[in-house]
Design a protein around this motif. Structure first.
Motif, PDB file in Angstrom:
ATOM      1  N   LYS A 161       0.847  -1.183   0.000  1.00 26.31           N
ATOM      2  CA  LYS A 161       0.000   0.000   0.000  1.00 26.31           C
ATOM      3  C   LYS A 161       0.885   1.237   0.000  1.00 26.31           C
ATOM      4  CE  LYS A 161      -3.957   2.075   2.332  1.00 26.31           C
ATOM      5  NZ  LYS A 161      -4.920   1.957   3.450  1.00 26.31           N
ATOM      6  N   PRO A 162       0.605   2.227  -0.838  1.00 23.05           N
ATOM      7  CA  PRO A 162       1.444   3.426  -0.896  1.00 23.05           C
ATOM      8  C   PRO A 162       1.563   4.093   0.479  1.00 23.05           C
ATOM      9  CG  PRO A 162      -0.158   3.401  -2.681  1.00 23.05           C
ATOM     10  CD  PRO A 162      -0.526   2.288  -1.760  1.00 23.05           C
ATOM     11  N   ALA A 163       2.793   4.543   0.782  1.00 20.82           N
ATOM     12  CA  ALA A 163       3.037   5.207   2.056  1.00 20.82           C
ATOM     13  C   ALA A 163       2.711   6.690   1.957  1.00 20.82           C
ATOM     14  CB  ALA A 163       4.492   5.002   2.466  1.00 20.82           C
ATOM     15  N   THR A 164       1.682   7.019   1.224  1.00 15.47           N
ATOM     16  CA  THR A 164       1.280   8.406   1.032  1.00 15.47           C
ATOM     17  C   THR A 164      -0.232   8.458   0.964  1.00 15.47           C
ATOM     18  OG1 THR A 164       1.358  10.318  -0.451  1.00 15.47           O
ATOM     19  CG2 THR A 164       1.560   8.161  -1.471  1.00 15.47           C
ATOM     20  N   SER A 165      -0.787   9.595   1.358  1.00 18.43           N
ATOM     21  CA  SER A 165      -2.236   9.763   1.281  1.00 18.43           C
ATOM     22  C   SER A 165      -2.650  10.312  -0.078  1.00 18.43           C
ATOM     23  CB  SER A 165      -2.708  10.710   2.389  1.00 18.43           C
ATOM     24  OG  SER A 165      -2.081  11.978   2.258  1.00 18.43           O
ATOM     25  N   LYS A 166      -1.672  10.591  -0.918  1.00 17.86           N
ATOM     26  CA  LYS A 166      -1.953  11.151  -2.236  1.00 17.86           C
ATOM     27  C   LYS A 166      -2.443  10.052  -3.186  1.00 17.86           C
ATOM     28  CE  LYS A 166       1.516  14.828  -1.843  1.00 17.86           C
ATOM     29  NZ  LYS A 166       2.730  15.409  -2.440  1.00 17.86           N
ATOM     30  N   THR A 167      -3.027  10.477  -4.283  1.00 21.85           N
ATOM     31  CA  THR A 167      -3.473   9.528  -5.302  1.00 21.85           C
ATOM     32  C   THR A 167      -2.279   9.026  -6.096  1.00 21.85           C
ATOM     33  OG1 THR A 167      -5.614  10.614  -5.507  1.00 21.85           O
ATOM     34  CG2 THR A 167      -4.921   9.214  -7.343  1.00 21.85           C
ATOM     35  N   VAL A 168      -2.192   7.723  -6.271  1.00 20.85           N
ATOM     36  CA  VAL A 168      -1.134   7.139  -7.088  1.00 20.85           C
ATOM     37  C   VAL A 168      -1.754   6.191  -8.103  1.00 20.85           C
ATOM     38  CG1 VAL A 168       0.595   7.310  -5.250  1.00 20.85           C
ATOM     39  CG2 VAL A 168      -0.725   5.200  -5.515  1.00 20.85           C
ATOM     40  N   GLU A 181      -2.628  13.213  -9.266  1.00 21.54           N
ATOM     41  CA  GLU A 181      -4.084  13.108  -9.337  1.00 21.54           C
ATOM     42  C   GLU A 181      -4.556  12.508 -10.659  1.00 21.54           C
ATOM     43  OE1 GLU A 181      -6.455  13.559  -7.022  1.00 21.54           O
ATOM     44  OE2 GLU A 181      -4.758  13.725  -5.651  1.00 21.54           O
ATOM     45  N   GLU A 182      -3.859  12.825 -11.741  1.00 20.99           N
ATOM     46  CA  GLU A 182      -4.218  12.301 -13.055  1.00 20.99           C
ATOM     47  C   GLU A 182      -2.999  11.663 -13.709  1.00 20.99           C
ATOM     48  OE1 GLU A 182      -7.219  12.114 -14.248  1.00 20.99           O
ATOM     49  OE2 GLU A 182      -8.108  13.212 -12.564  1.00 20.99           O
ATOM     50  N   LEU A 183      -3.221  10.553 -14.366  1.00 25.04           N
ATOM     51  CA  LEU A 183      -2.163   9.884 -15.123  1.00 25.04           C
ATOM     52  C   LEU A 183      -2.264  10.333 -16.572  1.00 25.04           C
ATOM     53  CD1 LEU A 183       0.071   7.610 -15.035  1.00 25.04           C
ATOM     54  CD2 LEU A 183      -1.730   6.058 -15.823  1.00 25.04           C
ATOM     55  N   PRO A 184      -1.198  10.894 -17.141  1.00 25.41           N
ATOM     56  CA  PRO A 184      -1.259  11.332 -18.547  1.00 25.41           C
ATOM     57  C   PRO A 184      -1.675  10.189 -19.475  1.00 25.41           C
ATOM     58  CG  PRO A 184       0.739  12.148 -17.489  1.00 25.41           C
ATOM     59  CD  PRO A 184       0.103  11.188 -16.519  1.00 25.41           C
ATOM     60  N   ALA A 185      -2.517  10.471 -20.424  1.00 21.01           N
ATOM     61  CA  ALA A 185      -3.043   9.441 -21.329  1.00 21.01           C
ATOM     62  C   ALA A 185      -1.946   8.771 -22.135  1.00 21.01           C
ATOM     63  CB  ALA A 185      -4.080  10.057 -22.256  1.00 21.01           C
ATOM     64  N   ASP A 186      -0.861   9.516 -22.396  1.00 21.27           N
ATOM     65  CA  ASP A 186       0.229   8.961 -23.204  1.00 21.27           C
ATOM     66  C   ASP A 186       1.371   8.423 -22.339  1.00 21.27           C
ATOM     67  OD1 ASP A 186       1.138  11.357 -22.221  1.00 21.27           O
ATOM     68  OD2 ASP A 186       1.927  12.102 -24.132  1.00 21.27           O
ATOM     69  N   PHE A 187       1.110   8.245 -21.026  1.00 15.30           N
ATOM     70  CA  PHE A 187       2.159   7.775 -20.118  1.00 15.30           C
ATOM     71  C   PHE A 187       2.530   6.337 -20.441  1.00 15.30           C
ATOM     72  CE2 PHE A 187       3.807   6.033 -16.103  1.00 15.30           C
ATOM     73  CZ  PHE A 187       4.768   6.984 -15.799  1.00 15.30           C
ATOM     74  N   ALA A 196      -0.608   3.621 -20.350  1.00 15.79           N
ATOM     75  CA  ALA A 196      -1.430   4.111 -19.246  1.00 15.79           C
ATOM     76  C   ALA A 196      -2.643   3.229 -19.000  1.00 15.79           C
ATOM     77  CB  ALA A 196      -1.876   5.544 -19.544  1.00 15.79           C
ATOM     78  N   SER A 197      -3.164   2.562 -20.012  1.00 16.24           N
ATOM     79  CA  SER A 197      -4.332   1.694 -19.851  1.00 16.24           C
ATOM     80  C   SER A 197      -4.072   0.511 -18.931  1.00 16.24           C
ATOM     81  CB  SER A 197      -4.816   1.196 -21.216  1.00 16.24           C
ATOM     82  OG  SER A 197      -3.790   0.470 -21.872  1.00 16.24           O
ATOM     83  N   ASP A 198      -2.798   0.191 -18.658  1.00 18.72           N
ATOM     84  CA  ASP A 198      -2.452  -0.903 -17.764  1.00 18.72           C
ATOM     85  C   ASP A 198      -2.163  -0.433 -16.347  1.00 18.72           C
ATOM     86  OD1 ASP A 198      -2.736  -3.110 -19.479  1.00 18.72           O
ATOM     87  OD2 ASP A 198      -0.800  -2.736 -20.402  1.00 18.72           O
ATOM     88  N   PHE A 199      -2.534   0.823 -16.024  1.00 18.71           N
ATOM     89  CA  PHE A 199      -2.390   1.345 -14.670  1.00 18.71           C
ATOM     90  C   PHE A 199      -3.743   1.378 -13.984  1.00 18.71           C
ATOM     91  CE2 PHE A 199       1.676   2.498 -16.216  1.00 18.71           C
ATOM     92  CZ  PHE A 199       2.480   2.864 -15.139  1.00 18.71           C
TER      93      PHE A 199
END
Length: 204
Positions: A161-168, A181-187, A196-199
């Protein structure tokens, strides 16, 4: 639309290897299968982002090593999470042997290998489909083949589990974590090169 439905398809997992300019190359693929029996042909789909793809275009010969349930995560790290552009994946690697076509195949955590010569290629956009004539094949063990589902449940380490309260955003293939907060579509995952579709979104 739930993109995880694609994970329900029964994928195998393989190490594709080829040899060009006196150097060996390899990468993980999940699409290989027999397409004709007389003559015996197989097809493989290879992502163009893999350097092994470019070397196979040039060499025309390859081996497919079929990963078994005995495969370790280290095998996926070696052949899937680094690029042949910068790393010799077979350097100091003892879990392999050279077949009659001059190409290495993986003996560690595999149950068979198939040697083939490319007869036809089809451009599929992000991937190339190779149709190839089978030249040789051998069974190496009776351990069942590793499916993509088995890799997810039993080989890939369970993510913490991420050790942060932020969105990952976590890569469902290798576990890499992107914070934001947002994952770039071309990441593209810097480890396994999946899109990105596999995140999946994970909140702390």
């Amino acid at each position: 639309m739930n993109k995880k439905a694609m994970y329900k398809l029964s994928y195998g997992l393989f190490v594709l290897s080829t040899r060009q300019d006196e150097r060996d190359y390899g990468c993980i693929i999940n699409t290989a299968g027999q397409v004709t029996s007389e003559p015996n042909r197989i097809s493989i789909a290879v992502n163009k982002a893999n350097y092994t793809h470019d070397m196979l275009i040039r060499s025309g010969k390859f081996n497919v090593s079929i990963l078994s349930e005995n495969a370790s995560f280290a095998t996926f790290q070696r052949f899937g999470f680094q690029s042949g552009r910068t790393v010799d994946k077979f350097a100091d690697y003892e879990g392999c042997a050279r077949s009659a076509n001059g190409v290495l195949y993986v003996t560690e955590g595999t149950n068979a290998f198939i040697s083939a010569t490319v007869e036809q290629t089809i451009d599929l956009g992000s991937h190339t489909l190779f149709i190839a004539a089978v030249d040789d094949m051998e069974v190496l063990s009776d351990v069942p083949s590793a499916t993509y589902a088995y890799y997810q449940s039993s080989i890939k380490p369970k993510p913490e589990k991420p050790a942060t309260s932020k969105t990952v955003w976590r890569c469902t293939v290798c576990g890499y974590v992107y914070e934001g907060e947002e994952l770039p579509a071309d990441f593209t995952c810097p480890l396994c090169k999946h899109p990105a579709s596999d995140f999946e979104k994970v909140t702390g």
